[in-house]
Scaffold this active site. Structure first.
Site, PDB file in Angstrom:
ATOM      1  N   HIS A 374       0.797  -1.240   0.000  1.00  0.00           N
ATOM      2  CA  HIS A 374       0.000   0.000   0.000  1.00  0.00           C
ATOM      3  C   HIS A 374       0.822   1.280   0.000  1.00  0.00           C
ATOM      4  O   HIS A 374       0.253   2.366   0.103  1.00  0.00           O
ATOM      5  CB  HIS A 374      -0.926   0.044   1.215  1.00  0.00           C
ATOM      6  CG  HIS A 374      -2.020  -0.968   1.185  1.00  0.00           C
ATOM      7  ND1 HIS A 374      -3.263  -0.708   0.633  1.00  0.00           N
ATOM      8  CD2 HIS A 374      -2.066  -2.241   1.619  1.00  0.00           C
ATOM      9  CE1 HIS A 374      -4.016  -1.780   0.761  1.00  0.00           C
ATOM     10  NE2 HIS A 374      -3.311  -2.726   1.351  1.00  0.00           N
ATOM     11  N   LYS A 572      -7.606  14.249   4.747  1.00  0.00           N
ATOM     12  CA  LYS A 572      -6.798  13.023   4.718  1.00  0.00           C
ATOM     13  C   LYS A 572      -5.754  13.169   5.797  1.00  0.00           C
ATOM     14  O   LYS A 572      -5.627  14.239   6.390  1.00  0.00           O
ATOM     15  CB  LYS A 572      -6.127  12.841   3.350  1.00  0.00           C
ATOM     16  CG  LYS A 572      -5.408  14.104   2.866  1.00  0.00           C
ATOM     17  CD  LYS A 572      -4.807  13.952   1.476  1.00  0.00           C
ATOM     18  CE  LYS A 572      -5.792  14.064   0.349  1.00  0.00           C
ATOM     19  NZ  LYS A 572      -5.800  12.949  -0.567  1.00  0.00           N
ATOM     20  N   ARG A 573      -4.979  12.094   6.063  1.00  0.00           N
ATOM     21  CA  ARG A 573      -3.878  12.231   7.015  1.00  0.00           C
ATOM     22  C   ARG A 573      -2.972  13.389   6.594  1.00  0.00           C
ATOM     23  O   ARG A 573      -2.773  13.628   5.396  1.00  0.00           O
ATOM     24  CB  ARG A 573      -3.079  10.925   7.076  1.00  0.00           C
ATOM     25  CG  ARG A 573      -3.793   9.815   7.802  1.00  0.00           C
ATOM     26  CD  ARG A 573      -4.127  10.202   9.221  1.00  0.00           C
ATOM     27  NE  ARG A 573      -2.925  10.306  10.030  1.00  0.00           N
ATOM     28  CZ  ARG A 573      -2.447   9.332  10.800  1.00  0.00           C
ATOM     29  NH1 ARG A 573      -3.102   8.195  10.903  1.00  0.00           N
ATOM     30  NH2 ARG A 573      -1.344   9.478  11.479  1.00  0.00           N
ATOM     31  N   LYS A 578       1.516  14.484   0.888  1.00  0.00           N
ATOM     32  CA  LYS A 578       0.157  14.812   0.434  1.00  0.00           C
ATOM     33  C   LYS A 578       0.003  16.308   0.181  1.00  0.00           C
ATOM     34  O   LYS A 578      -0.980  16.761  -0.397  1.00  0.00           O
ATOM     35  CB  LYS A 578      -0.870  14.339   1.463  1.00  0.00           C
ATOM     36  CG  LYS A 578      -0.886  12.814   1.644  1.00  0.00           C
ATOM     37  CD  LYS A 578      -1.890  12.384   2.704  1.00  0.00           C
ATOM     38  CE  LYS A 578      -1.823  10.905   3.044  1.00  0.00           C
ATOM     39  NZ  LYS A 578      -2.520  10.024   2.076  1.00  0.00           N
ATOM     40  N   THR A 680      -8.265   6.955  -1.964  1.00  0.00           N
ATOM     41  CA  THR A 680      -9.644   6.473  -2.116  1.00  0.00           C
ATOM     42  C   THR A 680     -10.598   7.622  -1.828  1.00  0.00           C
ATOM     43  O   THR A 680     -11.738   7.613  -2.298  1.00  0.00           O
ATOM     44  CB  THR A 680      -9.931   5.295  -1.153  1.00  0.00           C
ATOM     45  OG1 THR A 680      -9.458   5.640   0.150  1.00  0.00           O
ATOM     46  CG2 THR A 680      -9.261   4.033  -1.617  1.00  0.00           C
ATOM     47  N   LYS A 684     -14.337   8.969  -3.512  1.00  0.00           N
ATOM     48  CA  LYS A 684     -15.549   9.321  -2.760  1.00  0.00           C
ATOM     49  C   LYS A 684     -16.042  10.711  -3.160  1.00  0.00           C
ATOM     50  O   LYS A 684     -17.242  10.947  -3.303  1.00  0.00           O
ATOM     51  CB  LYS A 684     -15.264   9.259  -1.253  1.00  0.00           C
ATOM     52  CG  LYS A 684     -14.923   7.857  -0.770  1.00  0.00           C
ATOM     53  CD  LYS A 684     -14.259   7.847   0.602  1.00  0.00           C
ATOM     54  CE  LYS A 684     -13.621   6.482   0.863  1.00  0.00           C
ATOM     55  NZ  LYS A 684     -12.643   6.499   1.965  1.00  0.00           N
TER      56      LYS A 684
END
Ligand code: 26V
Length: 835
Positions: A374, A572-573, A578, A680, A684
């Protein structure tokens, strides 16, 4: 669905022959009984908590029959089935709340709504009281939860296996703009969903030594044992009577009290076993946890693996009588390397406990095991000191050495003289190389997982491709047939039907109700996308969702946001790769531009950020503080007004995501190309009618390919360009010098414009940006700002925006976790994949 998957699935149990659908009268009776039990004495008013527990117990009771029927049906299927029973081993399951899902699955929302109303409460008010089951860090854990939903929906014979953590993901509070962590005591009021299975208990050993008998057979004599007690959590299908099981292990001491010590008055010693057992279930490890103090983590992993495999073997023996067919009848899937001890434990059980010969045990193990990677982040690749294994798992270490020996012999035969290759692919990192100079010997868990698996997969096309070209290149050369891609997906039941009832109803009216089971029916939106009436209806639903979020923002943060502004969301985290910081830099640039030119035609924006930083991750915490500092300044500047707001919603989790995602206009998916394995959240958002601003990374790429790149705001360097830039020597300062806008942003942070003149607060953060910037924020900034301008341009034209949103939704059919699971069945779990 592809033809092969559809063939494989046609042999799944359907649940048709099971109990009749749940009648609302069944629920009403069960609910009233449970409520009476909750209230003990009749007559008093029911609190929302009592209603919640009563409804949960009622649902659980109704599902229990389905659960038993499902198990019986799976036991009957025998070896004829081309689909093996899947055992999904994961240290994390981010389930969120259960009641809304159970009611939707049972079709009993309206019955319960009426029952709650009769007691003087509303359904949403009661649903809100349920604590999230947050037994995961982020994407990997939520994916596991979506998979369980699809297992049930598709009727796949399966078990999810995890740990029953007392404390899940920490609760995030914000004090003076800084993150503070508090324990997540999610079971404080009990957990009405779980069913304890007193008959399912296994002994798990730790420590001790290995004995060799006269015949040379080896046997582990552990120093201690813990008891693994099963608790089942039932996951209902929505369109059949099937249910799946998440079996979570709870550790108990074999002898909870040392009576001799107790009688001596040494209470600490008397309770020592109990304390050691409790530690296993104490807390979910954060994903940044460093080596120090991680012995407990290895114990957790070993505990999960051993209990789950003993359970599997017991069931298999009950159904088949012998172990020969274990690998043909069962799949054991490793959700990342966290359960990668599984092959070593399975070998131990087969060799030592069941007297099997090595070759047969190894062949069964390889048939059964498969592994998903992952993340490509090197720091996330698990390795454990050999020394820890010697102390905790001496027999497993012997087995790993033997697996390694046999594997390396093969490698030497295949590539004679290539000692470097042997060193690189060995299951043991001997040290003496970059990353581990003079370090201690360590077991490489990913290597063990690959060597012991018949399939290894990545989670999006780009990620799977990079995986075989970078971190696993040597193994891909040795075992090219093992490596596959299975792109992630999300369950449309939770993420569209339940999270967004307004949009679901609109879809039902326009394309029918089938999308819940066959998400590709979203494709029927394509010919309707240009219909302005549908576009208007869509935007009306969006506005209602935005109003709900705006109310929440006002309630929790005291900030009023304009409901007609563009809701620009990144949740998100918090992680440097990111690039939440890039988002904040853009907000500052926009702020400065608004101040410089207040009368220009600004598209009003509300930027929403939410996410947790791992507790030891200093830079991520600094980014959270910066977001708060910048938000405070902008939100209170009267020159800005509704043109721009920045809010940070604390304590991100599944339930908050269910509120935020339906309200988003713009989804920020802006990781440095090549770093986000899949994502993911991106799926969504698109499903809920947000457009994406994103880099050419992870599943963004497949989404863009599905609905057309012209319908996504893509920007930034692509993977090859990132690599090329790094190869020639990336100089972030160069970009700052060339770009006055970027310079002004960096200067404002450095001067302390957002930190009340404290020019030291963000020095480390700015230094890192100017001197290292390994995630290339400076290089991508200008293109990001341009992409944001394209967003504004489209938002100014509501008809064109709505059309684009509909085309995005129309292309999302691929991204259902049902499709993902069908592909796992086809490529990884079917008997066919064993050759
Ligand atoms: C690492 C560790 C290290 C030690 C202790 C606990 C722990 C827990 C988690 C991790 C790595 C987490 C990796 C992860 O969540 N990856 C995400 O997986 C998603 C599902 O495939 C994917 O969409 C995201 O892009 C990816 O970041």
């Amino acid at each position: 669905m592809n033809a092969a998957a559809s063939r494989a699935l046609s042999t799944f149990p359907t649940g048709d022959a099971m109990t009749t659908p749940t009648a609302s009268s069944d629920l009403s009776v069960a609910f009233q009984l449970a409520l009476q039990r909750e209230l003990h004495v009749g007559g008093e008013a029911a609190s929302p908590q009592a209603l919640l527990r009563a409804a949960a117990h009622a649902c659980r009771e109704l599902l229990a029959q389905r659960w038993a029927d499902t198990q019986a049906e799976d036991a009957r299927r025998g070896l004829k089935a081309s689909v093996r029973r899947v055992h999904y081993l994961s240290m994390e399951f981010l389930m969120g709340r259960a009641l809304g899902n159970a009611l939707a699955a049972l079709g009993l929302e309206e019955t319960v709504r009426a029952a709650f109303t009769a007691e003087g409460h509303t359904l949403p008010d009661v649903l809100e009281r349920e604590p999230d089951a947050a037994l995961g860090n982020g994407g990997l854990g939520r994916l596991a939860a979506c998979f369980l939903d699809s297992f049930a929906e598709l009727g796949l014979p399966s078990f999810g296996y995890g740990l029953r953590y007392q404390y899940g993901m920490f609760a995030q509070g914000i004090q003076n703009g800084r993150q503070v962590e508090a324990p997540d005591d999610w079971m404080a009021q009990g957990n009405p969903w779980e069913v304890m299975r007193p008959e399912l208990r296994y002994l798990v050993g730790f420590g001790g030594h290995v004995e060799v008998d006269a015949g040379g057979a080896r046997r582990w004599v552990p120093a201690d044992h813990l008891v693994a007690q099963a608790y089942d959590f039932i996951v209902p299908a929505h369109h059949t009577q099937r249910v799946s099981t998440l079996r979570q292990w709870h550790a108990q001491a074999e002898a909870p009290i040392d009576f001799a010590a107790f009688c001596r008055g040494d209470h600490q010693a008397a309770a020592a076993h109990r304390v050691a057992a409790d530690a296993i279930n104490w807390v979910l490890y954060p994903d940044d946890s460093t080596d120090a103090g991680r012995q407990l983590r290895l114990k957790q992993e070993a505990f999960l693996v051993s209990a789950s495999l003993q359970d599997l073997i017991a069931r298999h023996l009950q159904e088949f009588g012998t172990l020969e067919q274990l690998g043909r009848a069962n799949a054991i899937h490793l959700n990342d390397t966290h359960p990668a001890l599984a092959p070593a434990e399975l070998m131990r059980l087969l060799l030592d406990e069941h007297g099997m010969a090595w070759d047969q045990a190894w062949s069964i193990t390889r048939q059964a095991v498969s592994y998903t990677n992952h993340t490509l982040m090197p720091e996330a690749l698990e390795t454990w000191p050999v020394r820890l294994f010697e102390a905790l798992l001496p027999r497993h270490l012997e087995i790993i050495y033997e697996i390694n020996h046999r594997f390396l012999e093969q490698v030497k035969q295949q590539y004679p003289g290539d000692g470097e290759l042997v060193r690189r692919v060995s299951l043991i990192d001997e040290g003496g190389h970059q990353g581990n100079w003079g370090g201690e010997r360590r077991v490489r868990m990913a290597s063990l997982a690959i060597v012991a698996s018949h399939r290894v997969n990545g989670v999006a096309a780009l990620h799977s491709d990079l995986m075989v070209k970078t971190i696993f290149a040597d193994y891909a050369r040795l075992f090219p047939e093992r490596f596959h891609n299975v792109t992630n997906g999300v369950t449309p039941r939770r993420w569209l039907q339940q999270a967004n009832p307004g949009l679901s109803a609109l879809l039902d009216r326009n394309i029918g109700i089938g999308w819940r089971q066959r998400l590709d029916e979203m494709g029927r939106l394509t010919p309707l996308a240009a219909d302005p009436a549908l576009g208007q209806a869509l935007m009306a639903v969006k506005r209602e969702n935005k109003q709900r979020l705006a109310d929440r923002i006002r309630r929790d943060l005291g900030v009023t946001v304009a409901v007609d502004s563009l809701f620009d969301v990144q949740i998100k985290r918090i992680h440097e790769y990111k690039r939440q910081l890039l988002n904040v830099l853009h907000v500052i640039a926009r702020y400065q531009a608004i101040i410089a030119n207040p009368t220009a035609d600004w598209v009003p924006r509300t930027v929403v950020i939410s996410g947790k930083a791992a507790s030891a991750y200093v830079m991520a915490k600094s980014i959270i503080q910066l977001a708060h500092d910048v938000g405070r300044v902008i939100n209170s500047d009267p020159r800005v007004g509704d043109r721009l707001k920045l809010v940070f919603l604390p304590n991100y989790g599944v339930s908050l995501a269910e509120l935020i995602i339906p309200a988003a206009d713009l989804s920020e998916q802006i990781s440095t190309a090549g770093t986000e394995a899949s994502g993911t959240g991106n799926m969504k958002f698109a499903l809920n009618g947000a457009l994406t601003i994103g880099t050419w990374d992870g599943a963004n790429i497949e989404m863009a390919e599905s609905f057309g790149e012209e319908h996504m705001f893509t920007f930034g360097l692509r993977t090859e360009a990132v690599e090329a830039l790094k190869a020639v020597g990336y100089e972030p300062r160069h970009y700052v010098e060339q770009n006055a806008q970027l310079r002004a942003v960096i200067d404002a942070i450095s001067r302390g414009d957002f930190s009340q003149g404290d020019s030291g607060r963000y020095r480390a953060l700015v230094d890192k940006l100017l001197n290292q910037d390994i995630y290339l924020l400076m290089a991508d900034f200008a293109d990001y700002v341009k992409a944001q301008e394209r967003v504004d341009d489209l938002f100014r034209d509501p008809v064109a925006w709505a059309r684009c949103v509909l085309l995005n939704m129309a292309g999302m059919g691929l991204f259902s976790s049902d499709r993902t699971i069908e592909e796992y069945v086809d490529r990884v779990w079917s008997a066919k994949s064993l050759g």
